[in-house]
Design an enzyme around this catalytic site. Structure first.
Site, short mmCIF file in Angstrom:
data_model
loop_
_atom_site.label_atom_id
_atom_site.label_comp_id
_atom_site.label_asym_id
_atom_site.label_seq_id
_atom_site.Cartn_x
_atom_site.Cartn_y
_atom_site.Cartn_z
N GLU A 138 -3.76 -7.42 -6.67
CA GLU A 138 -2.41 -7.94 -6.87
C GLU A 138 -2.17 -9.19 -6.03
OE1 GLU A 138 0.22 -4.70 -5.95
OE2 GLU A 138 -0.59 -3.46 -7.55
N ASP A 178 1.34 3.86 2.76
CA ASP A 178 1.84 3.35 4.04
C ASP A 178 3.31 2.94 3.98
OD1 ASP A 178 -0.73 3.57 5.09
OD2 ASP A 178 -1.18 1.44 4.93
N THR A 179 3.77 2.42 2.84
CA THR A 179 5.06 1.73 2.85
C THR A 179 6.05 2.08 1.74
OG1 THR A 179 4.19 -0.13 1.59
CG2 THR A 179 4.02 -0.27 4.00
N LYS A 180 5.64 2.89 0.77
CA LYS A 180 6.54 3.18 -0.36
C LYS A 180 7.83 3.86 0.08
CE LYS A 180 4.55 4.42 -4.14
NZ LYS A 180 4.40 3.11 -4.69
N GLY A 205 1.82 7.00 -18.62
CA GLY A 205 1.35 6.44 -19.87
C GLY A 205 1.22 4.92 -19.82
N ARG A 249 0.88 -1.18 0.00
CA ARG A 249 0.00 0.00 0.00
C ARG A 249 0.91 1.22 0.00
NH1 ARG A 249 -4.68 2.58 -1.00
NH2 ARG A 249 -5.56 3.67 0.77
N GLY A 250 1.01 1.88 -1.12
CA GLY A 250 1.98 2.95 -1.32
C GLY A 250 2.03 4.00 -0.24
#
Length: 170
Positions: free
Chosen positions: A80, A16-18, A46, A13-14
């Protein structure tokens, strides 16, 4: 047989954790010359979101699912994860600031029942897989990265051995 586009797909989950565990794990694996897929690093403006991500999942050897408090709020994360599980990928769960028992698919009324079923099954499979747990308030980041990277490498080696064995049997 051609090489896959990536060896490891990092599902997370970006928001939260990226900038922490997912990004650090991607960097660490890349330094180890493990071809990893992290959406923010492997996609460009794109690119068709689902096409690109689904192709990476289907071509990877191992998935890493970084579960976080808001993970189950994301349709993309759950999609995913379901695809990783449905394609029988090895998945290394990392429970980041969340306990497995706290993870639940929520029915907010916008997701078709068959999708909810897919997501719930995939989440249950992941929760029943031995993983790593980490509490960011007092955890040792270097130990987490080492343990996560080691787990990924062990799983990659096992997948390669299984593929070699399957080829020999043909």
């Amino acid at each position: 047989m051609g090489r896959s586009a990536c060896d490891v797909f990092i599902n997370h989950r970006g928001i939260d954790t990226k900038r922490n565990v997912a990004g650090l794990l991607y960097d660490n694996l890349t330094r180890m010359r493990v071809r990893s897929f992290l959406d923010s690093m492997n996609m460009k403006p794109g690119d068709r979101l689902f096409d690109h991500i689904d192709k990476a999942i289907l071509s990877c050897k191992v998935g890493v699912a970084v579960f976080s408090p808001r993970y189950c709020d994301s349709y993309f994360c759950l999609h995913e994860l379901a695809l990783l599980m449905e394609s029988n990928k090895r998945v290394v769960p990392i429970f980041f600031d969340v306990k497995p028992s706290q993870l639940m698919v929520k029915d907010n009324g916008t997701c078709p029942p068959e999708e909810l079923k897919r997501f719930t099954f995939a989440l249950q499979e992941a929760k029943n897989t031995v993983g790593l747990t980490f509490d960011s308030s007092d955890g040792d980041w270097s130990k987490l990265l080492k343990n996560a990277s080691d787990a990924v490498i062990v799983n990659l080696l096992e997948v390669e051995e299984e593929r070699k064995y399957a080829r020999k049997k043909r």
